[in-house]
Write a protein that holds these residues in place. Sequence first.
Motif, short mmCIF file in Angstrom:
data_model
loop_
_atom_site.label_atom_id
_atom_site.label_comp_id
_atom_site.label_asym_id
_atom_site.label_seq_id
_atom_site.Cartn_x
_atom_site.Cartn_y
_atom_site.Cartn_z
N VAL A 59 0.81 -1.21 0.04
CA VAL A 59 -0.12 0.08 -0.09
C VAL A 59 0.88 1.36 0.10
O VAL A 59 1.67 1.32 0.82
CB VAL A 59 -0.85 0.03 1.20
CG1 VAL A 59 -1.69 1.32 0.97
CG2 VAL A 59 -1.76 -1.19 1.38
N ILE A 60 0.80 2.07 -0.74
CA ILE A 60 1.42 3.41 -1.00
C ILE A 60 0.44 4.35 -0.76
O ILE A 60 -0.47 4.95 -1.56
CB ILE A 60 2.12 3.58 -2.41
CG1 ILE A 60 3.14 2.36 -2.72
CG2 ILE A 60 3.01 4.96 -2.25
CD1 ILE A 60 3.81 2.47 -4.26
N ALA A 61 0.61 5.04 0.39
CA ALA A 61 -0.33 6.16 0.81
C ALA A 61 0.58 7.65 0.22
O ALA A 61 1.66 7.97 0.79
CB ALA A 61 -0.48 6.39 2.35
N THR A 62 -0.27 8.32 -0.71
CA THR A 62 0.44 9.71 -1.08
C THR A 62 -0.13 10.61 -0.82
O THR A 62 -0.34 11.74 -1.09
CB THR A 62 0.55 9.52 -2.77
OG1 THR A 62 -1.00 9.61 -3.02
CG2 THR A 62 1.21 8.25 -3.14
N THR A 63 -1.19 10.57 0.44
CA THR A 63 -2.00 11.62 0.55
C THR A 63 -1.68 12.60 1.84
O THR A 63 -0.72 12.37 2.40
CB THR A 63 -3.66 10.89 1.26
OG1 THR A 63 -2.95 10.19 2.23
CG2 THR A 63 -4.04 10.44 0.30
N PRO A 64 -2.24 13.91 1.98
CA PRO A 64 -1.71 14.77 2.88
C PRO A 64 -1.88 14.31 4.41
O PRO A 64 -2.64 13.31 4.60
CB PRO A 64 -2.49 15.97 2.66
CG PRO A 64 -3.24 15.93 1.56
CD PRO A 64 -3.50 14.26 0.94
N ALA A 65 -1.33 14.82 5.41
CA ALA A 65 -1.55 14.68 6.73
C ALA A 65 -2.87 14.46 7.29
O ALA A 65 -3.71 15.35 6.84
CB ALA A 65 -0.78 15.65 7.67
N GLY A 66 -3.34 13.21 7.96
CA GLY A 66 -4.52 13.13 8.20
C GLY A 66 -5.69 12.40 7.55
O GLY A 66 -6.55 11.95 7.95
N ALA A 67 -5.36 12.34 6.30
CA ALA A 67 -6.21 11.73 5.23
C ALA A 67 -6.52 10.39 5.51
O ALA A 67 -7.66 9.96 5.09
CB ALA A 67 -5.77 12.15 3.66
N THR A 68 -5.54 9.71 5.90
CA THR A 68 -5.92 8.16 6.16
C THR A 68 -6.18 7.69 7.59
O THR A 68 -6.21 6.65 7.92
CB THR A 68 -4.61 7.38 5.62
OG1 THR A 68 -3.48 7.87 6.51
CG2 THR A 68 -4.26 7.69 4.16
N ASP A 69 -6.13 8.76 8.29
CA ASP A 69 -6.51 8.48 9.92
C ASP A 69 -7.68 7.62 10.07
O ASP A 69 -7.75 6.83 10.85
CB ASP A 69 -6.72 9.85 10.58
CG ASP A 69 -5.22 10.45 10.94
OD1 ASP A 69 -4.48 10.04 10.23
OD2 ASP A 69 -5.33 11.57 11.29
N ALA A 70 -8.81 8.08 9.34
CA ALA A 70 -9.95 7.30 9.47
C ALA A 70 -9.96 6.05 9.19
O ALA A 70 -10.82 5.05 9.68
CB ALA A 70 -11.20 7.87 8.58
N PRO B 145 5.39 9.00 13.40
CA PRO B 145 4.64 8.42 12.70
C PRO B 145 2.97 8.72 12.39
O PRO B 145 2.57 9.32 13.36
CB PRO B 145 4.72 6.99 13.20
CG PRO B 145 4.46 7.18 14.77
CD PRO B 145 5.61 8.50 14.82
N THR B 146 2.74 8.44 11.27
CA THR B 146 1.31 8.85 11.12
C THR B 146 0.19 7.79 11.82
O THR B 146 0.74 6.74 12.24
CB THR B 146 0.77 8.68 9.46
OG1 THR B 146 1.02 7.23 9.07
CG2 THR B 146 1.72 9.49 8.73
N THR B 147 -0.89 7.94 11.95
CA THR B 147 -1.71 7.27 12.58
C THR B 147 -1.95 5.93 11.95
O THR B 147 -1.87 4.54 12.54
CB THR B 147 -3.24 7.70 12.56
OG1 THR B 147 -3.02 9.23 13.32
CG2 THR B 147 -4.21 6.88 13.28
N LEU B 148 -1.90 5.90 10.69
CA LEU B 148 -1.93 4.60 9.73
C LEU B 148 -0.64 3.84 9.93
O LEU B 148 -0.71 2.76 10.31
CB LEU B 148 -2.05 4.82 8.24
CG LEU B 148 -2.20 3.74 7.32
CD1 LEU B 148 -3.37 2.77 7.80
CD2 LEU B 148 -2.54 4.31 5.98
N ALA B 149 0.29 4.73 10.06
CA ALA B 149 1.88 3.81 10.27
C ALA B 149 1.88 2.97 11.47
O ALA B 149 2.35 1.93 11.66
CB ALA B 149 3.11 4.72 9.92
N THR B 150 1.37 3.97 12.54
CA THR B 150 1.27 3.35 13.94
C THR B 150 0.67 2.22 14.03
O THR B 150 0.89 1.22 14.64
CB THR B 150 0.86 4.47 14.87
OG1 THR B 150 1.68 5.42 14.77
CG2 THR B 150 0.82 3.80 16.46
#
Length: 280
Positions: free
Chosen positions: A194-205, A226-231
């Motif tokens: 999975v490659i996440a190319t979105t701005p900060a917060g976009a994948t938190d949900a 780390p981002t919420t998704l990475a964590t």
Amino acid sequence: MQARARTDARRAAVLGSPIAHSLSPVLHRAAYAELGLAHWSYDRFEVDEAGLAGFLAGLDGSWAGLSLTMPLKRAIIPLLDGISDTAASVEAVNTVVFTEDGRRTGDNTDIPGMIAALRERGVDKVDSAAVLGAGATASSALAALAHICTGPVTAYVRSAARAEEMRGWAERLGVEVRVADWAEAAGALEAPLVIATTPAGATDAIAAEVPERPGTLFDVLYEPWPTTLATAWSRRGGAVVGGLDLLVHQAVLQVEQMTGRSPAPLRAMRIAGERALEAR
């Protein structure tokens, strides 16, 4: 075009707007120190599209190269004498090298940087992948996947216009792409890459939807990290490649092109980047 006189001092810099956040000076200066290039300097300059041509016109023969960030990666192309096939494939230049005969040549080190960052974590080939987002970085992600993904790529986007853009890039790059609505983005997390190319917060949900046995996540953000998704991904035991990995690997290639010295000191550059982020 006349060749410009070379001087002992050599200069390079990163241009963009905004630019104050850029870690590029930290990485390049660390490389120069490790390589013993005491006469080299690397700075950052706030330059927008309107000011780009004037900035280039003011450079003297001490300049070896430039790094470009948004919004200049496409604006620079008409001002160059030539660009690499890699840069042409996504119509984006993030590296300019000034040759001894005075030519300005452009390249894109984001794409091989992505590939190198993934290979460093043992990801050489996957049979399918997912891309979250459809901006400029997503097109680079598709170009990287053209080299390592043997099957379909699903791109999750927010609008019909973005969907059409991704289909266009996929056709141009020779990648088999299925476009899905962002509302289905949680389904991306089942992909082996999975490659996440979105701005900060976009994948938190969708972080709560990480599967029990995730594959590899490549989240191109490096701040906040780390981002919420990475964590959530790490907690499930999945492999995570971060934005700093990408930044360092693409910068390694820039240093090698601008200085002519290879290999660039990957480890020293990464440590410098980690320390700079910790200090923020």
